[in-house]
Design an enzyme around this catalytic site. Structure first.
Site, PDB file in Angstrom:
ATOM      1  N   ALA A  26      -8.951   5.011   7.649  1.00 38.56           N
ATOM      2  CA  ALA A  26      -9.579   5.026   8.975  1.00 38.56           C
ATOM      3  C   ALA A  26     -10.275   6.360   9.208  1.00 38.56           C
ATOM      4  O   ALA A  26      -9.924   7.385   8.609  1.00 38.56           O
ATOM      5  CB  ALA A  26      -8.530   4.786  10.061  1.00 38.56           C
ATOM      6  N   ASP A  27     -11.267   6.323  10.068  1.00 39.41           N
ATOM      7  CA  ASP A  27     -11.944   7.539  10.495  1.00 39.41           C
ATOM      8  C   ASP A  27     -12.294   7.390  11.972  1.00 39.41           C
ATOM      9  O   ASP A  27     -12.714   6.312  12.406  1.00 39.41           O
ATOM     10  CB  ASP A  27     -13.214   7.787   9.676  1.00 39.41           C
ATOM     11  CG  ASP A  27     -13.825   9.142   9.983  1.00 39.41           C
ATOM     12  OD1 ASP A  27     -13.155  10.159   9.718  1.00 39.41           O
ATOM     13  OD2 ASP A  27     -14.966   9.202  10.487  1.00 39.41           O
ATOM     14  N   THR A  28     -12.108   8.459  12.719  1.00 40.39           N
ATOM     15  CA  THR A  28     -12.331   8.420  14.170  1.00 40.39           C
ATOM     16  C   THR A  28     -13.257   9.550  14.598  1.00 40.39           C
ATOM     17  O   THR A  28     -13.141  10.674  14.096  1.00 40.39           O
ATOM     18  CB  THR A  28     -10.985   8.532  14.918  1.00 40.39           C
ATOM     19  OG1 THR A  28     -10.168   7.407  14.573  1.00 40.39           O
ATOM     20  CG2 THR A  28     -11.202   8.538  16.421  1.00 40.39           C
ATOM     21  N   GLY A  42     -13.347   3.636  12.790  1.00 41.53           N
ATOM     22  CA  GLY A  42     -13.705   2.735  11.703  1.00 41.53           C
ATOM     23  C   GLY A  42     -12.524   2.557  10.771  1.00 41.53           C
ATOM     24  O   GLY A  42     -11.831   3.525  10.437  1.00 41.53           O
TER      25      GLY A  42
END
Length: 209
Positions: free
Chosen positions: A86-88, A123
């Site tokens: 995940a990436d934020t 994401g």
């Protein structure tokens, strides 16, 4: 939410491509016995190469997932391996608010966020032997009107210095926030409802064929 696939989970090695204790906590809440394996993917993608913020966070999450999947596959059987990455990012208008460079930068960010709404993009990529699933979830975070001494006190606590946007919705940063439109856990960095939906599809559709 994972009841339809609970009997299948034990047959797979599930790895979270992260060193984040917050994301590990969220995965455990779902009942997933996931290993932590921080990715060595260099997060230096050029934002200008992407039309939307959502494309950017998905591409970064994909880079993390593929790096960990490739590394673990080289040391064993990848047939039953599933990697979650995940990436934020936090955005205010067209500007990205990453992790603050120093306390002064954190004060600048929080001063700009005060009394406004910012949008969080998370994401997520699920990488497995048959391919990938990816999605982006968003949430709008509305800050209250903050006094300078409130911002200074929060920055002095050290809490915002390792967080995108210079705040965390969990812990003392939550007191700065008036309202959230969207998934609370998207703001924490891992939208749980959508993740569960995609895991169910992965096991019942992708891996059953």
């Amino acid at each position: 939410m994972l009841a339809p696939i609970k009997h299948l989970l034990g047959n797979y090695r599930i790895v979270l491509a992260s060193g984040s204790p917050r994301r590990q906590e969220l995965v455990k809440m779902l009942g997933l016995n996931a290993e932590l394996c921080p990715s060595t993917f260099e997060e230096n993608l050029n934002l200008e190469d992407f039309k939307e913020f959502s494309d950017y966070v998905e591409a970064t999450a994909l880079g993390k997932a593929e790096e960990v999947y490739s590394r673990l596959s080289s040391t064993g059987d990848s047939k039953n391996l599933i990697v979650i990455a995940a990436d934020t990012m936090v955005t205010l208008g067209k500007e990205i608010y990453g992790k603050p460079k120093d306390p002064a930068d954190a004060i600048r960010m929080l001063t700009n966020l005060s009394g406004t709404s910012n949008r969080v993009f998370s994401g997520v990529v699920l990488k497995h032997a048959n391919g990938i699933r990816k999605f982006t979830d968003t949430a709008d975070v509305y800050f209250g009107d903050l006094r300078p001494e409130q911002i200074q006190s929060y920055v002095d606590s050290g809490d915002p210095l390792d967080k995108a946007g210079a705040y965390g919705v969990q812990g003392p940063g939550g007191a700065l926030i008036h309202r959230i439109d969207g998934d609370f856990y998207c703001v924490m960095g891992l939208p749980l409802h959508r993740l569960c939906c995609e895991l169910n599809k992965l096991f019942l559709e992708d891996l059953s064929s």
